[in-house]
Motif scaffolding. Structure first.
Motif, PDB file in Angstrom:
ATOM      1  N   MET A   1      -5.504  12.594  -2.094  1.00 16.32           N
ATOM      2  CA  MET A   1      -4.111  11.689  -1.839  1.00 16.32           C
ATOM      3  C   MET A   1      -4.687   9.961  -2.168  1.00 16.32           C
ATOM      4  O   MET A   1      -5.776   9.807  -1.901  1.00 16.32           O
ATOM      5  N   LYS A   2      -4.087   9.241  -2.959  1.00 18.64           N
ATOM      6  CA  LYS A   2      -4.137   7.865  -3.298  1.00 18.64           C
ATOM      7  C   LYS A   2      -3.718   6.836  -2.271  1.00 18.64           C
ATOM      8  O   LYS A   2      -2.514   7.191  -1.806  1.00 18.64           O
ATOM      9  N   ASN A   3      -4.295   5.715  -2.347  1.00 21.13           N
ATOM     10  CA  ASN A   3      -3.716   4.560  -1.444  1.00 21.13           C
ATOM     11  C   ASN A   3      -2.959   3.748  -2.582  1.00 21.13           C
ATOM     12  O   ASN A   3      -3.387   3.431  -3.477  1.00 21.13           O
ATOM     13  N   GLN A  33       1.569  10.439  -1.046  1.00 16.13           N
ATOM     14  CA  GLN A  33       0.585   9.698  -1.393  1.00 16.13           C
ATOM     15  C   GLN A  33       0.434   8.878   0.011  1.00 16.13           C
ATOM     16  O   GLN A  33       1.602   8.475   0.494  1.00 16.13           O
ATOM     17  N   ASN A  34      -0.729   7.893  -0.013  1.00 14.96           N
ATOM     18  CA  ASN A  34      -0.508   6.834   1.232  1.00 14.96           C
ATOM     19  C   ASN A  34       0.031   5.597   0.725  1.00 14.96           C
ATOM     20  O   ASN A  34      -0.693   5.105  -0.109  1.00 14.96           O
ATOM     21  N   VAL A  35       1.277   5.571   1.166  1.00 19.86           N
ATOM     22  CA  VAL A  35       2.080   4.351   0.591  1.00 19.86           C
ATOM     23  C   VAL A  35       2.012   3.197   1.591  1.00 19.86           C
ATOM     24  O   VAL A  35       2.207   3.500   2.838  1.00 19.86           O
ATOM     25  N   SER A  36       1.871   1.806   1.197  1.00 18.04           N
ATOM     26  CA  SER A  36       1.875   0.776   2.017  1.00 18.04           C
ATOM     27  C   SER A  36       2.807  -0.218   1.387  1.00 18.04           C
ATOM     28  O   SER A  36       2.770  -0.082   0.031  1.00 18.04           O
ATOM     29  N   GLN A 105      -4.302  -9.992   3.188  1.00 16.08           N
ATOM     30  CA  GLN A 105      -3.747  -9.403   1.946  1.00 16.08           C
ATOM     31  C   GLN A 105      -4.711  -9.154   0.824  1.00 16.08           C
ATOM     32  O   GLN A 105      -4.595  -7.993   0.201  1.00 16.08           O
ATOM     33  N   ARG A 106      -5.770  -9.972   0.624  1.00 17.24           N
ATOM     34  CA  ARG A 106      -6.624  -9.656  -0.391  1.00 17.24           C
ATOM     35  C   ARG A 106      -7.493  -8.551   0.128  1.00 17.24           C
ATOM     36  O   ARG A 106      -7.889  -7.704  -0.871  1.00 17.24           O
ATOM     37  N   GLN A 107      -7.853  -8.357   1.116  1.00 14.42           N
ATOM     38  CA  GLN A 107      -8.597  -7.274   1.759  1.00 14.42           C
ATOM     39  C   GLN A 107      -7.650  -5.903   1.431  1.00 14.42           C
ATOM     40  O   GLN A 107      -8.261  -4.734   1.274  1.00 14.42           O
ATOM     41  N   LEU A 108      -6.585  -6.009   1.930  1.00 14.94           N
ATOM     42  CA  LEU A 108      -5.652  -4.591   1.683  1.00 14.94           C
ATOM     43  C   LEU A 108      -5.479  -4.290   0.093  1.00 14.94           C
ATOM     44  O   LEU A 108      -5.526  -3.305   0.238  1.00 14.94           O
ATOM     45  N   ALA A 110      -7.694  -5.052  -2.001  1.00 12.30           N
ATOM     46  CA  ALA A 110      -8.907  -4.274  -2.632  1.00 12.30           C
ATOM     47  C   ALA A 110      -9.121  -2.969  -2.141  1.00 12.30           C
ATOM     48  O   ALA A 110      -9.746  -2.263  -2.877  1.00 12.30           O
ATOM     49  N   GLN A 111      -8.411  -2.535  -1.149  1.00 14.09           N
ATOM     50  CA  GLN A 111      -8.616  -1.167  -0.734  1.00 14.09           C
ATOM     51  C   GLN A 111      -7.480  -0.084  -1.289  1.00 14.09           C
ATOM     52  O   GLN A 111      -7.805   1.207  -1.158  1.00 14.09           O
ATOM     53  N   GLN A 112      -6.824  -0.580  -2.254  1.00 15.43           N
ATOM     54  CA  GLN A 112      -5.768   0.304  -2.846  1.00 15.43           C
ATOM     55  C   GLN A 112      -6.447   1.078  -4.036  1.00 15.43           C
ATOM     56  O   GLN A 112      -7.062   0.340  -4.726  1.00 15.43           O
ATOM     57  N   ASP A 113      -5.809   2.316  -4.574  1.00 15.26           N
ATOM     58  CA  ASP A 113      -6.305   2.786  -5.857  1.00 15.26           C
ATOM     59  C   ASP A 113      -5.084   2.239  -6.775  1.00 15.26           C
ATOM     60  O   ASP A 113      -5.486   2.217  -7.864  1.00 15.26           O
ATOM     61  N   GLN A 114      -3.913   2.018  -6.355  1.00 15.18           N
ATOM     62  CA  GLN A 114      -3.046   1.640  -7.387  1.00 15.18           C
ATOM     63  C   GLN A 114      -2.021   0.450  -6.793  1.00 15.18           C
ATOM     64  O   GLN A 114      -1.741   0.510  -5.619  1.00 15.18           O
ATOM     65  N   ILE A 115      -1.746  -0.553  -7.482  1.00 16.58           N
ATOM     66  CA  ILE A 115      -0.713  -1.494  -7.002  1.00 16.58           C
ATOM     67  C   ILE A 115       0.512  -1.592  -7.909  1.00 16.58           C
ATOM     68  O   ILE A 115       0.411  -1.429  -9.228  1.00 16.58           O
ATOM     69  N   VAL A 116       1.675  -1.366  -7.381  1.00 21.85           N
ATOM     70  CA  VAL A 116       2.847  -1.666  -7.773  1.00 21.85           C
ATOM     71  C   VAL A 116       3.470  -2.775  -7.508  1.00 21.85           C
ATOM     72  O   VAL A 116       3.797  -2.860  -6.411  1.00 21.85           O
TER      73      VAL A 116
END
Length: 118
Positions: A1-3, A33-36, A105-108, A110-116
């Motif tokens: 599972m990806k963030n 997927q782990n979506v935020s 926000q920067r920290q969040l 940085a923890q992601q595998d992918q950003i859209v």
């Protein structure tokens, strides 16, 4: 599972960016997927509970944001400075969110595998 984090920064009625972001978030959630989702700038206006897009001749896709919980998307973040800019309170939003400052926000991100970004 990806963030995977979806970042919205456009007005909810600007070229349907928010609708596209919603669709992407739901698709990723549907494939486990782990979506935020992070709302920045005018995108926070999509979360106002008193939206009436029908008056602008637009289908009310914003009520679908309430479906995020059904898809286990419970990591929804809102930029503190955007809330301040638009003078919004948590009570005026249609869903539960977590307020984050710039550093958070920067920290969040940085923890992601992918950003859209939309």
């Amino acid at each position: 599972m990806k963030n995977i984090m979806v970042i919205s920064s456009h007005s909810p009625f600007d070229n349907m960016h928010t609708r596209d972001a919603l669709d992407i978030a739901l698709i990723f959630a549907a494939i486990d997927q782990n979506v935020s989702w992070l709302f920045q700038g005018p995108a926070v206006l999509a979360l106002r509970s008193d939206q009436v897009p029908q008056e602008m001749g637009i289908k009310n896709f914003l009520k679908s944001i309430k479906m995020l919980e059904i898809y286990d998307i419970d990591q929804v973040y809102v930029c503190q400075s955007a809330l301040d800019l638009y003078q919004l309170t948590l009570a005026e939003l249609s869903i539960d969110v977590r307020i984050v400052n710039t550093e958070q926000q920067r920290q969040l991100i940085a923890q992601q595998d992918q950003i859209v970004t939309l």
